[in-house]
Design an enzyme around this catalytic site. Structure first.
Site, mmCIF file in Angstrom:
data_model
loop_
_atom_site.group_PDB
_atom_site.id
_atom_site.type_symbol
_atom_site.label_atom_id
_atom_site.label_comp_id
_atom_site.label_asym_id
_atom_site.label_seq_id
_atom_site.Cartn_x
_atom_site.Cartn_y
_atom_site.Cartn_z
ATOM 1 N N CYS A 56 -1.661 -3.183 6.631
ATOM 2 C CA CYS A 56 -1.832 -2.017 7.403
ATOM 3 C C CYS A 56 -3.127 -1.740 8.315
ATOM 4 O O CYS A 56 -3.152 -1.209 9.130
ATOM 5 C CB CYS A 56 -1.725 -0.694 6.574
ATOM 6 S SG CYS A 56 -3.004 -0.717 5.094
ATOM 7 N N HIS A 111 -5.299 -6.229 3.801
ATOM 8 C CA HIS A 111 -4.342 -5.077 3.858
ATOM 9 C C HIS A 111 -3.687 -5.316 5.081
ATOM 10 O O HIS A 111 -4.209 -4.835 6.323
ATOM 11 C CB HIS A 111 -5.024 -3.728 3.723
ATOM 12 C CG HIS A 111 -5.587 -3.573 2.298
ATOM 13 N ND1 HIS A 111 -5.276 -2.389 1.691
ATOM 14 C CD2 HIS A 111 -6.418 -4.211 1.535
ATOM 15 C CE1 HIS A 111 -5.733 -2.521 0.222
ATOM 16 N NE2 HIS A 111 -6.277 -3.679 0.345
ATOM 17 N N CYS A 158 0.857 -1.118 0.098
ATOM 18 C CA CYS A 158 -0.122 -0.006 -0.083
ATOM 19 C C CYS A 158 0.845 1.361 0.053
ATOM 20 O O CYS A 158 1.895 1.266 0.687
ATOM 21 C CB CYS A 158 -0.903 0.020 1.198
ATOM 22 S SG CYS A 158 -0.277 0.755 2.535
ATOM 23 N N GLU A 159 0.434 2.422 -0.928
ATOM 24 C CA GLU A 159 1.385 3.613 -0.901
ATOM 25 C C GLU A 159 1.063 4.285 0.367
ATOM 26 O O GLU A 159 1.852 5.318 0.342
ATOM 27 C CB GLU A 159 0.766 4.185 -2.234
ATOM 28 C CG GLU A 159 -0.600 4.970 -1.963
ATOM 29 C CD GLU A 159 -0.953 5.485 -3.520
ATOM 30 O OE1 GLU A 159 -0.241 5.141 -4.400
ATOM 31 O OE2 GLU A 159 -1.712 6.290 -3.371
ATOM 32 N N HIS A 160 0.129 4.179 1.222
ATOM 33 C CA HIS A 160 0.082 4.791 2.539
ATOM 34 C C HIS A 160 1.246 4.368 3.482
ATOM 35 O O HIS A 160 1.712 5.212 4.370
ATOM 36 C CB HIS A 160 -1.344 4.812 2.880
ATOM 37 C CG HIS A 160 -2.178 5.547 2.242
ATOM 38 N ND1 HIS A 160 -3.504 4.895 1.758
ATOM 39 C CD2 HIS A 160 -1.977 6.467 1.182
ATOM 40 C CE1 HIS A 160 -3.992 5.619 0.752
ATOM 41 N NE2 HIS A 160 -3.276 6.580 0.489
ATOM 42 N N HIS A 161 1.445 2.892 3.678
ATOM 43 C CA HIS A 161 2.110 2.635 4.849
ATOM 44 C C HIS A 161 3.384 1.752 4.169
ATOM 45 O O HIS A 161 3.907 1.117 5.238
ATOM 46 C CB HIS A 161 1.293 1.820 5.911
ATOM 47 C CG HIS A 161 0.198 2.287 6.468
ATOM 48 N ND1 HIS A 161 -1.239 2.490 5.767
ATOM 49 C CD2 HIS A 161 0.023 3.411 7.199
ATOM 50 C CE1 HIS A 161 -1.781 3.301 6.346
ATOM 51 N NE2 HIS A 161 -1.282 3.703 7.279
ATOM 52 N N GLN A 198 -5.887 -0.139 -3.698
ATOM 53 C CA GLN A 198 -6.332 -1.212 -4.315
ATOM 54 C C GLN A 198 -7.251 -0.527 -5.396
ATOM 55 O O GLN A 198 -7.581 -1.110 -6.558
ATOM 56 C CB GLN A 198 -7.162 -1.983 -3.376
ATOM 57 C CG GLN A 198 -7.837 -3.112 -3.989
ATOM 58 C CD GLN A 198 -8.596 -4.206 -2.885
ATOM 59 O OE1 GLN A 198 -7.944 -4.270 -1.795
ATOM 60 N NE2 GLN A 198 -9.495 -5.005 -3.353
HETATM 61 ZN ZN LIG Z 1 -1.889 1.363 4.138
#
Ligand SMILES: [Zn+2]
Length: 215
Positions: A168, A166, A97-100, A138
């Site tokens: 995260c 996910h 995931c590009e956030h975490h 996603q």
């Molecule tokens: Zn994430």
């Protein structure tokens, strides 16, 4: 979706204008994160870790160097008039995931309704892998897989459903193990024709109790 918009979605490499750091710089960044975690990058068990992480990143993110359009361009036209749904089901993938930067592990179901041209079936699995091996969310990955097929094969319709866990969400934050995120993108006949969409959902086992608001 217009062809113009989808072209942007399937862009080859989002970071084309961003200079890539050297391997030495990448390894130094890993040492910084190890110190941030509270450990000593100089201790024996961690000494090779920066090099290993840099190599792992090359594998996790190899999708940036792949061109999804070129991948799909080799098509076959001798289909003997086959004009029913082509579906590749349960394509397992691993993404981040590009956030975490946390792992996202799931399965994709990819279908299209050919318009004269078909593509080798392994290419659909490879296409999923190209987008999975990038930092993504996603929803974006689902839209990109559908847009690339729509753009290159110009089929009568495209359907993509992705189900993924996910990490995260499962190993940090709200800590909700066992939840699966499901996203879908329907284009052309799969969007406009309820019976085509139902056929696809039945083929991937998503019709009936579990189907939610899909059909
Ligand atoms: Zn994430």
């Amino acid at each position: 979706m217009s062809r113009r918009k989808s072209l942007k979605l399937v862009a080859k490499r989002p970071s084309a204008d961003v200079p890539r750091p050297s391997r030495v710089e990448a390894e130094e960044a890993v040492r910084t994160l190890l110190r941030w975690a509270g450990d000593d990058p100089g201790r024996e068990g961690l000494r090779e870790t920066p090099a290993r992480v840099a190599r792992a990143y090359e594998e996790y993110f190899s999708g940036y160097d792949a061109d999804p359009v070129a991948l799909l361009r080799r098509t076959f036209e001798e289909t003997e008039g086959y004009d029913e749904v082509v579906l590749l089901r349960d394509i397992r993938f691993e993404s981040h995931c590009e956030h975490h930067l946390a792992p996202v592990v799931g399965r994709a179901h990819v279908a299209y309704l050919p318009n004269r041209r078909v593509v080798g079936i392994s290419k659909l699995a490879r296409l999923v892998e190209v987008y999975a091996r990038r930092l993504t969310i996603q929803e974006k990955m689902t839209a990109q897989v559908a847009a690339a097929i729509d753009e290159v094969l110009e089929p009568k319709g495209v359907a993509v459903v992705i189900e993924a866990v996910h990490q995260c969400m499962t190993t940090r934050g709200v800590h909700k193990p066992g939840v699966t995120m499901v996203t879908s993108r329907m284009l052309g006949a799969f969007r406009d024709d309820a019976s085509t969409r139902r056929e696809f959902l039945a083929m991937i086992g998503k019709l009936g109790g579990e189907a939610g608001g899909f059909a």
